[in-house]
Write an enzyme that holds these catalytic residues in place. Structure first.
Site, PDB file in Angstrom:
ATOM      1  N   ASP A  78     -11.018  17.571  28.908  1.00 12.41           N
ATOM      2  CA  ASP A  78     -11.004  16.223  29.158  1.00 12.41           C
ATOM      3  C   ASP A  78     -11.877  16.163  30.539  1.00 12.41           C
ATOM      4  OD1 ASP A  78     -10.157  13.837  30.876  1.00 12.41           O
ATOM      5  OD2 ASP A  78      -8.937  13.337  28.836  1.00 12.41           O
ATOM      6  N   HIS A  79     -12.867  15.531  30.772  1.00 11.67           N
ATOM      7  CA  HIS A  79     -13.801  15.972  31.930  1.00 11.67           C
ATOM      8  C   HIS A  79     -13.178  15.313  33.023  1.00 11.67           C
ATOM      9  CE1 HIS A  79     -15.512  11.937  31.470  1.00 11.67           C
ATOM     10  NE2 HIS A  79     -15.732  11.801  32.813  1.00 11.67           N
TER      11      HIS A  79
ATOM     12  N   ARG B 229     -30.499  21.957  15.664  1.00 11.52           N
ATOM     13  CA  ARG B 229     -31.539  22.017  14.505  1.00 11.52           C
ATOM     14  C   ARG B 229     -33.091  21.635  14.745  1.00 11.52           C
ATOM     15  NH1 ARG B 229     -27.395  18.092  10.678  1.00 11.52           N
ATOM     16  NH2 ARG B 229     -25.778  19.758  10.739  1.00 11.52           N
TER      17      ARG B 229
ATOM     18  N   LYS C 299     -14.932  -2.107  30.979  1.00 14.15           N
ATOM     19  CA  LYS C 299     -16.522  -2.067  31.429  1.00 14.15           C
ATOM     20  C   LYS C 299     -17.012  -3.250  31.782  1.00 14.15           C
ATOM     21  CE  LYS C 299     -17.940   2.040  28.504  1.00 14.15           C
ATOM     22  NZ  LYS C 299     -17.776   3.016  29.347  1.00 14.15           N
TER      23      LYS C 299
ATOM     24  N   LYS D 259     -12.422  16.767  37.903  1.00 11.46           N
ATOM     25  CA  LYS D 259     -12.610  15.966  38.955  1.00 11.46           C
ATOM     26  C   LYS D 259     -11.838  16.636  40.102  1.00 11.46           C
ATOM     27  CE  LYS D 259     -13.911  11.595  36.730  1.00 11.46           C
ATOM     28  NZ  LYS D 259     -15.373  11.500  36.877  1.00 11.46           N
TER      29      LYS D 259
ATOM     30  N   HIS E 163      -8.311  10.141  29.285  1.00 10.95           N
ATOM     31  CA  HIS E 163      -8.389  10.145  30.918  1.00 10.95           C
ATOM     32  C   HIS E 163      -7.376   9.633  31.528  1.00 10.95           C
ATOM     33  CE1 HIS E 163     -12.561  11.520  29.687  1.00 10.95           C
ATOM     34  NE2 HIS E 163     -13.037  10.135  29.334  1.00 10.95           N
TER      35      HIS E 163
ATOM     36  N   GLU F  88     -15.271   0.259  35.269  1.00 10.38           N
ATOM     37  CA  GLU F  88     -16.574   0.565  35.496  1.00 10.38           C
ATOM     38  C   GLU F  88     -17.108  -0.806  35.482  1.00 10.38           C
ATOM     39  OE1 GLU F  88     -17.369   4.226  33.006  1.00 10.38           O
ATOM     40  OE2 GLU F  88     -16.277   2.954  31.729  1.00 10.38           O
TER      41      GLU F  88
END
Ligand code: BG6
Length: 521
Positions: free
Chosen positions: A202-203, A68, A361, A207, A265, A241
């Site tokens: 799903d990234h 946009r 996290k 990997k 994941h 993480e």
């Protein structure tokens, strides 16, 4: 006019041939919704640049960015070029490369067109679509609330009919927020396009180390004979993480650690580790094997789940503020930043073998890994202490997904010397030692596979539903009972309840805080 370049141009002859020997992906136009967005800049463009550098994109490949934002081809190209430049200086970015290969980047720039447009307007998409002939992939790099409407509008604009070439839609995560919303989204999407046209990302599946789990299991004879309840005591899957919620409070508040990481994941890792051997590496076979596994997961009772939220603390020497003090977060938030679950699989292979999943996290260390804990040998023939097999260490196989990339086998060996002294040792395979790994963002394979029509590494509708079904009871219980939320200081390993869950079962989490070269004793 067409977004396609003239494929008979002399540039075709100059275009490098894929050094890896992989086939060049078929010509098509990649239409990116969210052209000025973060995902496009940080991940999609570097991935396309890497594919271009490897000669895996066809001369007729074209990219159309839609957003946009006011802008034209030059403005879009410049904003992406500026971003690419930052990858040469910021070693902590998702992608780092000491220099940009101008030939590859220039090759992509020539193929980029920007169109200001609203993807919720069928009229606007129809206009943009007039110049779209042949095959096209629509990449929805937009917030998840737009997935359904974007697909609906594509349908209304007549852009998904496959009469002049394939038409595919790539949908990012999160795919739904629970079982009900995921089912509704699948129904909406599949009312417009066929399942074969949908590529749910799903990234984690992009990997190398995740794909290597299948190579390790099914490219070797060594592991599979041991890969079941007779030899395996339990399996731990961890995605820890050190980063906190950072500036993503608005996204994270209604999401939380479980939704953000587990049915997607961590379930992908679980699927790779625990599925039955597929007959081939074809999309339907692999996804059916995964589905059979997910269907066998017993719905997780709330007592087998723990959640926590980080308070202030110190992570890797940095002072970290509490989750509740972060931007965009409710000061009384009950959103979990840590989740641990125990799950059981009701099939012959895994009956009685618990899988422990944890993610969080602001933890002590960054580690994504799968730890397979084998049973003890049946007899300690070296027994000198009288402790029997308890004195022997269990074998462990650690699949190091990141940041360490490789595989470690922990075993027992004789310590040199006159007495039969047994000590734990480890055997390691490291990607970096074995291969010259090219810098990549993990989206390269996914984009390439989508262009080639290979959906093996994408989620099928039923895979998504089954994963949500497994965790649905826990989500409901947590929503109804805020007192289930525990707290942990940033820099710790998680809430006490997670340690307690393992202790109750006579087990312990594999330590997070260990030097990569340490030989666990
Ligand atoms: C994303 C989550 O899908 O995956 C993030 O939304 C998380 O919260 C990230 O940090 C982890 O991915 P990776 O590749 O950095 O391990």
């Amino acid at each position: 006019m067409s977004y396609f370049r003239d494929v008979s141009s002399p540039a075709r002859a100059r275009h490098p041939i894929s050094a890896s020997g992989a086939a060049v992906a078929p010509a098509c136009t990649l239409v990116i919704f969210g052209a000025f967005g973060d995902l496009t800049k940080r991940l999609l463009m570097p991935a396309l640049y890497n594919l271009a550098g490897q000669g895996l994109l066809d001369e007729g490949f074209a990219i159309v960015g839609i957003d946009r934002v006011d802008g034209d081809d030059d403005a879009w190209r410049k904003s992406l070029t500026d971003m690419m430049q930052t990858f040469t200086t910021d070693k902590n970015a998702e992608f780092y490369t000491p220099e940009i290969d101008q030939k590859a980047w220039g090759w992509l720039l020539e193929r980029m067109t920007y169109r200001k447009g609203d993807f919720t307007s069928a009229d606007e998409l129809r206009t943009i679509g007039k110049d779209l002939d042949g095959a096209a992939v629509f990449y929805l790099a937009v917030p998840s609330r737009f997935f359904a409407v974007a697909v609906k509008t594509l349908g209304e604009a007549g852009l998904v009919a496959e009469d002049r070439g394939f038409r595919r839609v790539v949908i990012e995560k999160p795919f739904g927020l629970d079982l009900e919303s995921a089912k509704a989204l699948n129904a909406d999407v599949l009312s417009v396009v066929d399942e074969s046209q949908v590529y749910r990302i799903d990234h984690f599946l992009g990997k190398e180390t995740v794909q290597n789990i299948l190579a390790m299991r099914f490219g070797n004879i060594l592991f599979e004979p041991l890969w079941h309840r007779d030899y395996i005591d339990h399996i731990q899957i961890t995605a820890a993480e050190t980063i906190g919620v950072e500036s993503r409070g608005a996204f994270y508040e209604p999401t939380g650690a479980l939704r953000d990481m587990i049915p997607n994941h961590l379930f992908q890792l679980f699927g790779m580790v625990a599925m039955e051997p597929p007959n081939s590496f074809s999309a339907e076979t692999v996804r059916t094997a995964k589905e059979q596994l997910f269907e066998a997961v017993r719905p997780i009772p709330p007592e087998d789940a723990v959640r926590g939220q980080y308070t202030a603390g110190t992570v890797e020497g940095r002072d970290v503020i509490a989750y509740r003090a972060s931007k965009g977060v409710d000061p009384d938030s009950h959103t979990e930043t840590y989740a641990a679950l125990k799950l059981h699989v009701d099939n012959w292979r895994w009956s009685g073998v618990p899988f422990y999943l944890r993610t969080g996290k602001s933890l002590q260390a960054r580690r994504t890994e799968v730890v397979v804990h084998f049973k003890k040998p049946p007899l300690d023939m070296f027994d000198r202490s009288g402790a029997g097999v308890d004195a022997l260490a269990s074998n462990r196989l650690i699949l190091n997904i990141q940041p360490e990339e490789g595989l470690t086998v922990e075993m027992t060996a004789k310590h040199p010397g006159p007495v039969m002294n047994l000590v734990p040792v480890s055997v390691k395979f490291r990607y970096g030692d074995a291969f010259k790994v090219q810098p990549n963002v993990g989206y390269e394979t996914l984009i390439y596979d989508c262009l080639c029509g290979d959906a093996t590494l994408f989620q099928r509708a039923d895979n998504i539903d089954s994963a949500w079904r497994a965790v649905d009871g826990v989500l409901r219980a947590w929503r109804e009972d805020p007192s289930t939320l525990e707290f942990y200081a940033s820099g710790e390993t998680g809430p006490a309840g997670a340690e307690e869950m393992m202790r109750r079962d006579g087990r312990a989490w594999y330590p997070l805080d260990r030097p990569d070269t340490q030989e666990p004793g």
